[in-house]
Write an enzyme that holds these catalytic residues in place. Structure first.
Site, PDB file in Angstrom:
ATOM      1  N   GLY A 122       9.677  69.525   6.936  1.00 41.37           N
ATOM      2  CA  GLY A 122       9.623  68.854   8.231  1.00 41.37           C
ATOM      3  C   GLY A 122      10.489  67.604   8.309  1.00 41.37           C
ATOM      4  O   GLY A 122      10.373  66.808   9.237  1.00 41.37           O
ATOM      5  N   ASN A 161       5.249  79.747   9.656  1.00 35.83           N
ATOM      6  CA  ASN A 161       3.978  79.020   9.588  1.00 35.83           C
ATOM      7  C   ASN A 161       3.905  78.109  10.813  1.00 35.83           C
ATOM      8  O   ASN A 161       4.658  77.142  10.910  1.00 35.83           O
ATOM      9  CB  ASN A 161       3.955  78.210   8.274  1.00 35.83           C
ATOM     10  CG  ASN A 161       2.772  77.275   8.198  1.00 35.83           C
ATOM     11  OD1 ASN A 161       1.825  77.358   8.971  1.00 35.83           O
ATOM     12  ND2 ASN A 161       2.828  76.355   7.235  1.00 35.83           N
ATOM     13  N   LYS A 188       1.448  76.235  11.669  1.00 39.13           N
ATOM     14  CA  LYS A 188       0.633  75.034  11.411  1.00 39.13           C
ATOM     15  C   LYS A 188      -0.369  74.806  12.557  1.00 39.13           C
ATOM     16  O   LYS A 188      -0.872  75.776  13.122  1.00 39.13           O
ATOM     17  CB  LYS A 188       1.541  73.826  11.186  1.00 39.13           C
ATOM     18  CG  LYS A 188       2.595  74.101  10.115  1.00 39.13           C
ATOM     19  CD  LYS A 188       3.342  72.887   9.646  1.00 39.13           C
ATOM     20  CE  LYS A 188       4.336  73.290   8.569  1.00 39.13           C
ATOM     21  NZ  LYS A 188       5.069  72.166   8.000  1.00 39.13           N
ATOM     22  N   SER A 208      12.580  72.855   5.805  1.00 41.54           N
ATOM     23  CA  SER A 208      13.693  72.713   6.746  1.00 41.54           C
ATOM     24  C   SER A 208      14.667  73.890   6.712  1.00 41.54           C
ATOM     25  O   SER A 208      15.884  73.706   6.806  1.00 41.54           O
ATOM     26  CB  SER A 208      14.428  71.383   6.520  1.00 41.54           C
ATOM     27  OG  SER A 208      13.537  70.292   6.734  1.00 41.54           O
ATOM     28  N   HIS A 212      -0.613  75.056   0.568  1.00 44.90           N
ATOM     29  CA  HIS A 212       0.498  74.397   1.254  1.00 44.90           C
ATOM     30  C   HIS A 212       0.462  72.895   0.965  1.00 44.90           C
ATOM     31  O   HIS A 212      -0.618  72.323   0.807  1.00 44.90           O
ATOM     32  CB  HIS A 212       0.402  74.659   2.767  1.00 44.90           C
ATOM     33  CG  HIS A 212       1.613  74.189   3.504  1.00 44.90           C
ATOM     34  ND1 HIS A 212       1.780  72.878   3.869  1.00 44.90           N
ATOM     35  CD2 HIS A 212       2.736  74.841   3.900  1.00 44.90           C
ATOM     36  CE1 HIS A 212       2.953  72.752   4.477  1.00 44.90           C
ATOM     37  NE2 HIS A 212       3.552  73.930   4.504  1.00 44.90           N
ATOM     38  N   GLU A 231       0.666  70.409   2.753  1.00 45.19           N
ATOM     39  CA  GLU A 231      -0.193  69.629   3.662  1.00 45.19           C
ATOM     40  C   GLU A 231      -1.664  69.756   3.251  1.00 45.19           C
ATOM     41  O   GLU A 231      -2.436  68.805   3.393  1.00 45.19           O
ATOM     42  CB  GLU A 231       0.051  70.085   5.114  1.00 45.19           C
ATOM     43  CG  GLU A 231       1.391  69.540   5.622  1.00 45.19           C
ATOM     44  CD  GLU A 231       2.155  70.467   6.553  1.00 45.19           C
ATOM     45  OE1 GLU A 231       1.544  71.364   7.160  1.00 45.19           O
ATOM     46  OE2 GLU A 231       3.390  70.295   6.668  1.00 45.19           O
ATOM     47  N   GLU A 288       8.249  74.866  -2.174  1.00 51.13           N
ATOM     48  CA  GLU A 288       8.469  73.989  -1.024  1.00 51.13           C
ATOM     49  C   GLU A 288       8.480  72.533  -1.496  1.00 51.13           C
ATOM     50  O   GLU A 288       7.411  71.912  -1.627  1.00 51.13           O
ATOM     51  CB  GLU A 288       7.350  74.165  -0.003  1.00 51.13           C
ATOM     52  CG  GLU A 288       7.290  75.559   0.573  1.00 51.13           C
ATOM     53  CD  GLU A 288       6.677  75.542   1.968  1.00 51.13           C
ATOM     54  OE1 GLU A 288       7.376  75.920   2.913  1.00 51.13           O
ATOM     55  OE2 GLU A 288       5.518  75.113   2.100  1.00 51.13           O
TER      56      GLU A 288
END
Ligand code: PGA
Length: 251
Positions: free
Chosen positions: A173, A10, A12, A213, A95, A97, A167
């Protein structure tokens, strides 16, 4: 039941068209072993160029989000039909985010997922708990709500196409990977839940990816666990060398 592993990158909101094209080429040059799938989700602006760069490779193309209607007055949205037109066969949906920065609800995510299925994109439904939720022992409750909410109305006959990505928000991240025991525990829980929602043999075909990660040095141990069927990779997919190594896990 053996499930075909999927390594998903991904990108992003990174990379210009030229950067994306050359990274896609470099990753494709690394090859993909025949026993697994690999996929890239570039930003929308680079999709056509990446699709071209991937000609001759088995790398799949995915969107990072999708609208649910074929066309119409939906400013800022991209229709699943347009995504198929540009070469996508999969779609990342929900996701963290999207959930946490853009306030997407389970209800909205469910619309996106239904739209993806209706127009023939394979949805990758992302779910995950925050650190506060984990510390308050809410992990399983949160995941069940997100899974059931995202999959509302999805029939058993369509469920075999689904991919789920676990996730944990605290691992995305941050450089903090969930331990392989934590991951396996959650994936086994999700598999049991899917078996309650769908016919058993269909639920046992659904791939459950881990994301947060994932790096060259932890992918092998994660992928060796029974219910871990792949990885959704952010940061480490932005460099050819590390993503190629992740695609070649356990080799
Ligand atoms: P990360 O991102 O690998 O950089 O933690 C994963 C993701 O957001 O899918």
């Amino acid at each position: 039941m053996k499930r075909r592993p999927l390594i998903a990158g991904n990108w992003k909101m990174h990379l210009t068209i030229g950067e994306a094209e050359s990274l896609a080429r470099a990753i494709a040059r690394g090859g993909i072993p025949a026993d697994r799938d690999a996929m890239l989700a570039p930003p929308y602006t680079a999709m056509a160029a990446v699709n071209k760069a991937l000609q001759g490779s088995s790398m799949l193309l995915a969107s990072q989000n999708n609208g649910w209607e074929e066309k119409g007055a939906f400013t800022g949205e991209i229709s699943p039909v347009m995504l198929k037109d540009v070469g996508c066969s999969m779609a990342i949906i929900g996701h963290s985010e999207r959930r946490h920065i853009f306030g997407e609800s389970d209800q909205l995510i469910n619309k996106r997922l239904s739209g993806a299925l209706k127009y023939g994109l394979v949805p990758i439904l992302c779910i995950g708990e925050t650190l506060e939720e984990r510390e308050a022992n809410q992990t399983f409750k949160v995941l069940e709500t997100q899974l059931r909410g995202g999959l509302t109305g999805v029939a058993s006959s369509e469920a075999d196409k689904l991919v789920i990505a676990y996730e944990p928000v605290w691992a995305i991240g941050t450089g903090k990977t969930a331990s392989e025991d934590q991951v396996q525990e959650v994936h086994a829980f999700l598999r049991t839940l899917l078996k309650k929602m769908y016919e058993k043999d269909i639920a046992s075909q659904i791939r459950i990816l881990y994301g947060g990660s994932v790096k060259p040095d932890n992918v092998d141990v994660l992928m060796s666990r029974e219910d871990v069927d792949g990885a959704l990779v952010g940061g480490a997919a932005l460099q050819a060398e590390s993503f190629i190594r992740i695609i070649h896990f356990n080799q």
